[in-house]
Enzyme design. Structure first.
Site, mmCIF file in Angstrom:
data_model
loop_
_atom_site.group_PDB
_atom_site.id
_atom_site.type_symbol
_atom_site.label_atom_id
_atom_site.label_comp_id
_atom_site.label_asym_id
_atom_site.label_seq_id
_atom_site.Cartn_x
_atom_site.Cartn_y
_atom_site.Cartn_z
ATOM 1 N NE ARG A 114 -0.336 0.637 4.644
ATOM 2 C CZ ARG A 114 -1.242 0.336 6.149
ATOM 3 N NH1 ARG A 114 -2.717 0.533 6.535
ATOM 4 N NH2 ARG A 114 -0.510 0.910 7.062
ATOM 5 C CG ASN A 152 -4.403 5.341 6.814
ATOM 6 O OD1 ASN A 152 -5.584 5.497 7.574
ATOM 7 N ND2 ASN A 152 -4.187 4.374 7.057
ATOM 8 C CD GLU A 153 -0.764 4.965 10.134
ATOM 9 O OE1 GLU A 153 0.025 4.348 9.054
ATOM 10 O OE2 GLU A 153 -1.203 4.927 11.037
ATOM 11 C CD GLU A 305 -5.027 2.839 11.974
ATOM 12 O OE1 GLU A 305 -4.263 2.757 12.490
ATOM 13 O OE2 GLU A 305 -5.291 3.622 10.589
ATOM 14 C CD1 TRP A 313 1.989 -2.725 13.258
ATOM 15 C CD2 TRP A 313 3.703 -1.717 13.953
ATOM 16 N NE1 TRP A 313 1.084 -2.171 13.662
ATOM 17 C CE2 TRP A 313 2.841 -1.321 14.931
ATOM 18 C CE3 TRP A 313 4.636 -1.877 15.088
ATOM 19 C CZ2 TRP A 313 2.391 -0.498 15.840
ATOM 20 C CZ3 TRP A 313 4.758 -1.018 15.856
ATOM 21 C CH2 TRP A 313 3.383 -0.324 16.381
ATOM 22 C CD GLU A 353 -2.567 -4.012 8.473
ATOM 23 O OE1 GLU A 353 -1.557 -3.143 8.866
ATOM 24 O OE2 GLU A 353 -3.419 -3.354 8.392
ATOM 25 C CE LYS A 354 -2.628 -14.704 7.359
ATOM 26 N NZ LYS A 354 -1.384 -13.697 6.797
ATOM 27 C CG PHE A 355 -1.221 -12.993 12.591
ATOM 28 C CD1 PHE A 355 -2.294 -14.410 12.874
ATOM 29 C CD2 PHE A 355 -0.291 -13.617 11.666
ATOM 30 C CE1 PHE A 355 -2.512 -15.716 12.437
ATOM 31 C CE2 PHE A 355 -0.456 -15.249 10.593
ATOM 32 C CZ PHE A 355 -1.504 -16.327 11.105
ATOM 33 C CG HIS A 356 -2.923 -4.720 13.723
ATOM 34 N ND1 HIS A 356 -4.306 -4.650 14.715
ATOM 35 C CD2 HIS A 356 -2.092 -3.977 14.101
ATOM 36 C CE1 HIS A 356 -4.100 -3.283 15.198
ATOM 37 N NE2 HIS A 356 -2.880 -3.513 14.365
#
Ligand code: GAL
Length: 655
Positions: A114, A152-153, A305, A313, A353-356
């Protein structure tokens, strides 16, 4: 101009980034059920939806978003609608490689992640404006819409040809002539004088050290280009919905954008905050970012957020122990947030980001994370009427400036170990540990609301900033300044004498002979404390009212700290305890009191409006003296004289 109040309407916003396009439609209905259960009243939609909205050039697929906007409205959940421009669809890079950013060593940053866009690319800007225009036209009047969230950011850097052309335009506007540029950049050094604007490049990978003034201007330029991207989209959405506030989410203390400057262009200042749950100073980091964001907002701000559990991360990603999510959320509210939101609502099953964590974790409704989120939603609803819109009083300001950071944080310096955010954080921590609530301010801001101004380190100061500090002291303010301050001007040109002459006079310094930076683990003895990181060979001019000398070593007997009237200069970084004590005593002399006296170390107290927040950052229960009788809005009970807080416990007290 609309503000956060237009979005909150007396509530604390509670919710998070919602990415329903990752889920089948049945899940959307399950989502609203759970949102209601948790009292979620706000979601951010669309942040990464560009390829879903525009699957091929010029196409528009709004049906799914129509359904979701309506669904949210039907269930009383407001929508912070994001422009999707931080993650362009793969076709944009494929058909228009000029939209892709290039690193300093000439590598292209490709799609597949991204934020692969060049801020300077006219093609990127054209496509971004087009999708923003259509989104704003379609949803600008939708009853669910409470706020616009642009991109975003913002954080991309580009050294490519598009950026080179834009950099030259930016420099022409700043300097007018090549002579003026050569002068500002000091190109006489190493024979870098330019014969044509076309010869100027972004600071691409050189053989040896770069020109620091060029690097400084490139950082300014990058911040300005990203800001242009933001304001272009902001102006589009404003045209369609002038009464809807606009924000973009900052990363905390992010070196890439001048957040003071950016905040002026936002209706709502918002930030993403992810302290490490294992970091013993995580709460202090949170407090720093919250104080900084409140100061940029000049009032209530939005926690856009945070994580309900682990991020994905860090090297090792720890979950939040029971109670910590609630505690850190209440800390944000105490320090001025009117919105407590998360990345993200539902934890992803696929993608990077599935483990976020999410508010709804993989464990689902019964999982501890969601159960704690539910409890927090109820707590926030309970305290909202007494808290939203209320100010956080502070009589101390800590000065911070991105340009000073950019100028100071470069190669070729006396010590690579001096890191601007670390020094800033050490000073803020000292104030935090002394239970003194601090704002942040820019060195050219109006400082008159403050009794005490602390300058941890501002390597470069403009003439106007120096004048502002002098005027502040002249009007009776107390100034305490850390080492390596006022060394350079706005072009990173060292001031004669190595430190601004007016500042030297202010502190009673005749000569700054040498800097003596310290190695890792090395300390320098001063009378009554030890210094770290840095020391200075200073000669006083005899006008200081008091000095604390270095003891032993090369600097024996020379002043480590000088006080002249209400101006203090601290030429080293005292160890944490002594720095806390020093700032506490300077504050006391300046008439600034801690929020509460006699607080245990792990307890934070903050006033917001008439409320007193008391937060236990420890895992052990603690009893805190709080004079008088208060009503605890969280428990609904009255407390007199003292309040007991359990592990990570909090009280929100109304007199
Ligand atoms: C933020 C970002 C989110 C998500 C989150 C993970 O920086 O805005 O999209 O990536 O980090 O912590």
């Amino acid at each position: 101009m609309p503000g956060l109040g237009d979005a909150t309407r007396g509530r604390l916003l509670f919710g998070g980034d919602y990415n329903p396009e990752q889920w089948p439609e049945e899940t959307w209905h399950e989502d609203v059920r759970l949102m209601k259960a948790a009292r979620v009243n706000s979601v951010t939609l669309g942040a990464f939806s560009w390829s879903k909205l525009e699957p091929e050039p010029g196409a528009r697929e709004f049906g799914w978003l129509d359904t979701l906007m309506d669904l949210m409205h039907e269930h009383g959940v407001g929508v912070v609608l994001a422009t999707p421009t931080s993650s362009p669809p793969p076709w944009l890079g494929r058909l228009h490689p000029d939209t892709l950013p290039v690193t300093e060593d000439g590598r292209t940053e490709w799609w597949g992640g991204r934020q692969h866009f060049s801020h300077s690319s006219p093609t990127y800007r054209r496509f971004a404006a087009a999708i923003t225009e259509d989104l704003a036209a379609r949803y600008g009047g939708h009853p669910a819409l409470t706020m616009w969230h642009i991109n975003n950011e913002y954080c991309t850097v580009d050294h490519g040809d598009q950026a080179a052309a834009a950099f030259r335009r930016w420099l022409r506007a700043r300097y007018g002539t090549l002579d003026a540029l050569d002068e500002a950049w000091g190109t006489a050094f190493w024979g870098q004088g330019y014969d044509t604007w076309d010869g100027i490049l972004p600071p691409r990978l050189p053989h040896y050290l770069r020109n620091p003034a060029q690097v400084l201007d490139f950082r300014r330029f990058t911040s300005d280009m990203l800001l242009e991207c933001y304001t272009a989209e902001r102006d589009i959405v404003r045209r369609h919905s002038p009464h809807v506030p606009v924000t973009t989410n900052f990363m905390p203390l992010w070196s890439g954008v001048d957040a003071w400057r950016w905040a002026e262009e936002e209706d709502v200042v918002s930030v993403d905050l992810y302290p490490d749950p294992r970091d013993p100073l995580g709460a202090q980091h949170g407090a720093l970012v919250q104080d900084m964001t409140r100061s940029q907002a000049r009032g209530p701000w939005m926690l856009m957020e945070q994580a309900a559990g682990p991020v994905n991360w860090r090297g090792v990603n720890h979950p939040k122990p029971r109670g910590l999510n609630r505690l850190w959320s209440l800390q944000a509210v105490a320090r001025g947030a009117d919105a407590v939101c998360y990345f993200q609502w539902r934890q992803s099953r696929q993608g990077a980001e599935k483990f976020h964590s999410g508010m709804v974790s993989h464990a689902g409704e019964e999982g501890r994370t969601f159960q704690e989120v539910k409890r927090l939603g109820a707590d926030l609803e309970r305290i909202a009427p007494a808290v939203t819109g209320r100010p956080v009083p502070a009589r101390v300001a800590v000065l911070h400036d991105w340009h000073a950071w950019w100028a100071g944080d470069q190669d070729g310096r006396p010590s690579r170990r001096v890191n601007h955010p670390e020094v800033l954080s050490a000073w803020h921590r000292a104030l935090w540990q002394a239970h003194l609530t601090a704002d942040f301010a820019h060195p050219e801001h109006d400082l008159t609301p403050y009794a005490l101004v602390a300058v941890p380190q501002l390597y470069a100061l403009t003439d106007a900033a120096v004048g502002n500090l002098l005027a502040f002291v002249g009007q009776g303010g107390t100034l305490v300044c850390g080492f390596l301050t006022g060394v350079a001007d706005q072009d990173d040109r060292v001031r004669p004498g190595g430190m601004d002459a007016r500042l030297r006079e202010l502190f009673g310094i005749r000569t700054l002979h040498e800097w003596w930076p310290l190695e890792a683990g090395e300390t320098v003895d001063c009378e009554g404390f030890r210094g770290t990181l840095w020391s200075e060979e200073l000669e006083g001019d005899g006008t200081a009212d008091a000095t604390v000398p270095y003891r032993g070593g090369e600097l024996d007997g020379l002043p480590a700290v000088l006080r002249k009237g209400r101006a203090w200069y601290v030429s080293t970084l005292p160890e944490p305890g002594p720095l806390r004590d020093l700032l506490a005593s300077v504050a006391r002399d300046a008439g600034v009191r801690p929020v509460l006296d006699g607080l245990p170390e792990q307890v934070e107290a903050v006033r917001r409006g008439e409320l007193l927040f008391v937060l236990n950052h420890g895992r052990e229960p603690v009893t805190v003296d709080v004079p008088g009788t208060h009503h605890d809005l969280l428990t609904g009970t009255d407390v007199t004289g003292r309040v007991t807080l359990g592990r990570y416990g909090a009280a929100v007290l109304r007199p």
